[in-house]
Write an enzyme that holds these catalytic residues in place. Structure first.
Site, PDB file in Angstrom:
ATOM      1  CE  LYS A   1      67.573 -29.659  47.657  1.00 29.19           C
ATOM      2  NZ  LYS A   1      67.262 -31.086  47.564  1.00 29.19           N
TER       3      LYS A   1
ATOM      4  N   GLY B   1      62.356 -22.402  48.786  1.00 26.82           N
ATOM      5  CA  GLY B   1      62.822 -22.987  47.529  1.00 26.82           C
ATOM      6  C   GLY B   1      64.264 -23.442  47.655  1.00 26.82           C
TER       7      GLY B   1
ATOM      8  CB  VAL C   1      70.179 -20.862  47.026  1.00 28.94           C
ATOM      9  CG1 VAL C   1      71.223 -19.925  46.430  1.00 28.94           C
ATOM     10  CG2 VAL C   1      69.088 -20.044  47.695  1.00 28.94           C
TER      11      VAL C   1
ATOM     12  CG  ASP D   1      63.353 -14.321  58.461  1.00 29.35           C
ATOM     13  OD1 ASP D   1      63.596 -14.723  59.622  1.00 29.35           O
ATOM     14  OD2 ASP D   1      63.311 -15.083  57.486  1.00 29.35           O
TER      15      ASP D   1
END
Lengths: 415, 366
Positions: free
Chosen positions: A74, A78, A80, A199
Site C-alpha cells: 500500500k 493506492g 497493489v 522517482d
C-alpha cells in the site's frame, strides 16, 4: 441478475453484478444509469459481472476472470494486490497465470493525482516491451465508490530491489554490476524518449528471482522540456519530486530547472545502497537530507550555491555548523567496493549536475564492461514523448475524458 | 510420504525385499534429502526470500550428487535407435519387454527403446514394466519422452510445429530483448541466423518450444498487439522449414525423467560454503564475496553458446547459466555428474546444481 459465488481470499466478500465499468467515452457519459442488458460471454458469466474484494479499508472490484490472492503493498498512490487470471492457461510446467493489480485511488478527487494517473498510463504504453520496464497487461477505470480508481493490470514480479537489499540475500560484485547495468539500460530507454523518471529508488525497481530488473511507477515522470518552466511553477514541482533519500540536491536547493541528471544521482544512491545495505543519505526532512549529503560529499562549492539562487542555498553558504567539510573517501563509506565502483560513484554522486555522467556515458563505464551486451541497449523507437496533451487539459472533466479515451485506445490496441 | 518410504513400498510390490542398509547408502541419501526442495511446499504462502527461492526451485530437479546410472528410454525405430546410439556399443537385451520396446545398452546406460510413439498414459505403464523388469536402483526407473505430450522429438523433421521465426529484427535489439518478451513455456533451442546481405547483427531469430501446447499459446499471444519488443509489434511465424542439425547429441533430449520436472536450457549453480548468517537489516554491514564469473562462463561455453549468465537472488552465491540449446545444458549437467570429467572435479563438490526454469516459462496473459 446473475450472481456468482466464489470462495474469496479476502474478508467480507460479496459480488457486485452490473457494476459500471468505464471502458469508453460513450459509456462514461451514461455511467449513472445501470445497464440492464448483460451480455453473456463464452463461459456463461456476464461480462459486466464483477467480484469485489474488501480487506479493511482496501476495496477492489475485479472482472470475474481475475481472482484476487493477497495484498502486496500500500502507498499514497493506492494499493497493489496479486491475482490469478482464471481464463489464461498455465504453462505445461504448471506456471500459474498470475499478475499484479495496482489500484490508483483518489484520482477523481484531486487534479494532480488524475494527471499522474494519466502520465503513468501513457508512459506504460509508450515504454511497453522493453526488457527492463514493467509490462502493462490491461487497464480500466472504475467510478463506483468505494472501488473507484484506475486499475492497472501488470505482470507480477517476485521482489523489488528494496527487499533484496534489505535482506540477507548474498550479493556479489557480479550481482551489483549486473543490476546496475540493467537499471542503466532501462534508464537509457526512458531518457532517450526525453522523459525523466524522477522517482528512481530500490522500491520502484522490481526484481525477478533470476536477477532481471524492471523499472516501474512512472507516476512522477516528466518530460525534460516540461521542466523548463517558470520559477513559480518549478517551486511547485519540486514539492513532490522523488523520494527524499534519492533526491538530487539541486531539486532541494535550486530554483532552476533540473534535468536527467537527477535520475543519475538516484542511480548513484542505489549503487551505494548495494554495498552499504542501507540508504546512503537518510534525511528526515529536505535540509537534513542536504546535511547527510554534505557529511559524505563535503560542502558544495559556494559558486554552485550562488547559482542555485534559493534561500535554502544561501542559508547553506552561511552555515558553519559542520566540523568538517571534506569529502569522505568512498572506500571508507562503501566497504568492499571495487575501484570501478568507486570511480562510478564519483561520477554519479557529485554536487554539480553538469559533471554527473549521463546514462550513455555510464553504460560505457568499465564498471559494467563485464556484463555489457553492446547490441542490446535500445533507445526508444518512438522518439521524444509528446507532453503537448497536458497543456490542453485545463479542467477535471477534460482530464477525466482524456483518461477514458486513453484507456479505450489502449484496450482497442491490445487486440 | 517421504521418498525413502516410497522406495520401500515399491520394492515390496516388486516382490524383492531390499535391505536399505545394503542397497542404499542412507547417510548419503539423507544428505541429499536435506537439500531437496519438497514440491509440496508449492501451495504455501511465501513472503520471505527463502520461501520464494524455494518456490523458484520447487518443481525443478536438483540432481543429488550420489545419482547412480539409471535406465531411461527413447523412442524411435529399432534401426534408428541402433544407429543413433553407436553400432559398436549397442546390444539388444533379451528382457521381456512389450512388443514395441527394445532394451539397448550404451556407455553403461540401460535404455528402453520404444519403437512407436507413445502417449503420456502409455508411458506410465511403460514405467511399471521397467520397474518390474530391472533391478531396483537408487530411484525409480526413468522413462521418457517422445510422446505427443511433450514433443521432445528425436527425428529432425517432426517438431516443426513448435518452432517459430522472427525476422527483420531492428538494430540494437539483442537476444535478451527478444527472449524477455517470449512467454508460454520452456524453449528447446534459440538460434540466431545472420543474413549475409545485411549489416544487422541479429537479422533473424528462430526459437523452438519444448511443448506444442505452449507454442500454440504463444502464437496466439504473439498475434495480439501485446507482444512488443522495444515498443514495436513483430510478426512471429511458424517455421516449417526442415531442420538440418547434427543428430549427435539428440539422444540427450530423451533423458527426461517422468518423475522429475522439466529439463531446461537453464542451469542453476549455488556455491556450497558455510555461510555466516548476517542480519543486514540490523547491522548495516555487507560482505561482498569475491566471485569472478569469467572462468565459469569459459568452462560452460565449451558445451555450447550461452544466451545469458545471470545472478540469482539467493542467500548464497548463486548464478544461472542459460544455454541457447537445451542439449548443451543437458550435456553440461551430465559432465558435472561424470566423475571422470574436468567439470566434475571443478564443480561437483563446490557447487550444488540443478535445472532452473526457463525464463520463457511464464503464461501468456492477454
Amino acid at each position: 441478475m446473475s450472481k456468482i459465488t466464489y470462495s474469496l481470499p479476502l474478508h467480507n466478500n460479496k459480488n457486485l453484478p452490473n457494476q459500471n465499468l468505464v471502458t469508453d467515452a460513450s459509456r462514461y457519459n451514461h455511467n449513472k444509469k445501470p445497464r440492464s442488458g448483460i451480455s453473456s460471454s463464452g463461459n456463461g458469466l456476464s461480462s459486466h459481472v464483477r467480484n469485489i474484494y474488501t480487506n479493511g479499508t482496501t476495496q477492489f472490484s475485479l472482472p470475474v476472470k481475475y481472482v484476487a490472492i493477497q495484498i502486496l503493498g500500500k502507498g499514497s498512490y493506492g494499493t497493489v494486490c496479486s491475482a490469478r487470471d482464471v481464463t489464461a492457461k498455465a504453462t505445461q510446467n504448471n506456471k500459474e497465470p498470475l499478475l499484479a493489480i495496482k489500484k490508483i485511488t483518489n484520482i477523481l478527487n484531486r487534479e494532480i493525482l488524475l494527471k499522474r494517473a494519466i502520465r503513468e498510463l501513457k508512459f506504460m504504453k509508450f515504454f511497453q516491451g522493453h526488457k527492463n520496464i514493467v509490462n502493462l497487461i490491461d487497464v480500466e477505470l472504475i467510478l463506483e465508490k468505494p472501488y473507484d480508481g484506475l486499475y492497472c493490470y501488470q505482470e507480477l514480479i517476485d521482489y523489488d530491489l528494496a527487499k533484496v537489499i534489505h535482506s540477507s540475500v548474498q550479493l556479489t560484485e557480479f550481482h551489483i554490476r549486473y543490476f546496475i547495468y540493467q537499471i542503466l539500460c532501462g534508464l537509457k530507454y526512458i531518457h532517450s524518449a526525453g522523459v525523466i523518471h524522477r522517482d528512481l529508488k530500490p522500491g520502484n525497481i522490481l526484481c525477478t528471482v533470476n536477477g532481471s530488473l524492471k523499472i516501474c511507477d512512472f507516476g512522477l515522470a516528466r518530460g525534460i522540456e516540461q521542466i523548463a518552466v517558470t520559477a513559480v511553477q518549478q517551486q511547485d514541482i519540486t514539492n513532490y519530486v522523488a523520494t527524499r533519500w534519492y533526491r538530487a540536491p539541486e531539486i532541494i536547493l535550486s530554483r532552476k530547472p533540473y534535468d536527467k541528471s537527477i535520475d543519475m544521482w538516484a542511480v548513484g544512491c542505489i549503487l551505494g545502497e548495494f554495498y552499504n545495505r542501507r540508504p546512503l543519505f537518510m534525511g528526515n526532512d529536505s535540509m537534513h537530507q542536504i546535511y547527510q549529503v554534505i557529511k559524505t560529499l563535503g560542502y558544495p562549492p559556494n559558486q554552485l550555491l550562488v547559482e542555485y539562487g534559493s534561500v535554502k542555498a544561501w542559508n547553506l553558504i552561511n552555515n558553519n555548523s559542520f566540523s568538517t567539510t571534506e569529502k569522505k573517501d568512498w572506500i571508507s563509506v562503501l566497504p568492499g567496493a571495487s575501484a570501478d565502483a568507486i570511480n562510478l560513484m564519483d561520477n554519479l554522486l557529485c554536487w554539480e549536475p553538469d559533471k554527473r555522467i549521463s546514462v550513455f556515458e555510464a553504460l560505457d563505464h568499465r564498471f559494467v564492461d563485464n556484463v555489457r551486451r553492446n547490441n542490446d541497449e535500445p533507445s526508444c523507437p518512438h522518439g521524444i514523448f509528446d507532453f503537448e496533451y497536458e497543456s490542453h487539459l485545463k479542467s477535471m472533466d477534460a482530464l477525466k475524458e482524456y483518461l477514458i479515451n486513453e484507456i479505450s485506445t489502449f484496450r482497442a490496441n491490445r487486440k | 510420504m517421504t521418498q525413502i518410504e516410497t522406495q520401500v513400498q515399491k520394492s515390496t510390490i516388486d516382490g524383492r525385499k531390499l535391505s536399505l542398509e545394503q542397497d542404499f547408502n542412507i547417510n548419503k541419501y539423507k544428505k541429499a534429502k536435506t537439500t531437496w526442495v519438497d514440491p509440496s511446499h508449492h501451495k504455501r504462502r511465501r513472503s520471505g526470500f527463502r520461501q520464494l527461492t524455494k518456490a523458484y526451485l520447487a518443481g525443478h530437479s536438483r540432481l543429488s550428487s550420489n545419482n547412480k546410472v539409471e535406465p531411461y528410454a527413447v523412442t524411435g525405430t529399432e534401426e534408428w535407435l541402433i544407429k543413433a546410439f553407436d553400432n559398436k556399443k549397442v546390444s539388444l537385451s533379451e528382457h521381456d519387454l512389450s512388443e514395441d520396446q527394445v532394451m539397448i545398452k550404451n556407455k553403461g546406460r540401460r535404455i528402453i527403446g520404444c519403437t512407436k510413439r507413445t502417449t503420456g498414459a502409455q508411458l506410465k505403464s511403460d514405467c511399471k514394466i521397467l520397474e518390474s523388469e530391472t533391478e531396483f536402483v537408487s530411484r525409480p526407473a526413468t522413462v521418457i519422452i517422445n510422446s505427443e505430450d511433450n514433443n521432445l522429438s528425436l527425428e529432425p523433421l517432426e517438431c516443426s510445429t513448435t518452432r517459430m521465426v522472427l525476422r527483420d529484427i531492428p538494430e540494437n535489439t539483442g537476444l535478451e530483448s527478444i527472449v524477455s518478451q517470449i512467454k508460454g513455456g520452456p524453449l528447446k533451442q534459440v538460434t540466431i541466423l545472420k543474413d549475409p546481405s545485411s549489416d544487422l547483427t541479429n537479422n533473424t531469430i528462430t526459437f523452438e518450444f519444448v511443448y506444442k501446447a505452449d507454442a500454440i499459446e504463444f502464437m496466439k499471444y504473439a498475434n495480439t498487439n501485446m507482444f512488443k519488443i522495444n515498443g514495436i509489434h513483430h510478426q512471429v511465424i511458424w517455421d516449417n522449414r526442415p531442420i538440418v542439425r547434427d543428430p549427435k547429441n539428440d539422444y540427450l533430449l530423451a533423458t527426461q525423467d517422468l518423475n522429475e520436472p522439466q529439463k531446461t536450457r537453464c542451469l542453476i549453480l549455488k556455491f556450497n560454503y558455510k555461510r555466516k548468517v548476517t542480519k543486514y537489516k540490523n547491522k548495516f554491514t555487507n560482505t561482498i564475496i569475491k566471485f569472478d564469473p569469467e572462468e565459469m562462463i569459459k568452462d560452460f561455453r565449451m558445451f555450447g553458446e550461452i544466451q545469458a549468465f545471470t545472478p540469482v537472488i539467493s542467500r548464497r552465491v548463486c548464478v544461472s547459466i542459460i544455454f541457447m540449446d537445451i542439449r548443451d545444458s543437458i550435456m553440461a549437467m551430465e559432465c558435472m555428474q561424470n566423475p571422470t570429467t574436468y567439470m566434475y572435479k571443478r564443480y561437483h563438490k563446490k557447487w550444488t546444481f540443478w535445472y532452473g526454469p526457463d525464463f520463457t516459462d511464464q503464461p501468456c496473459l492477454t
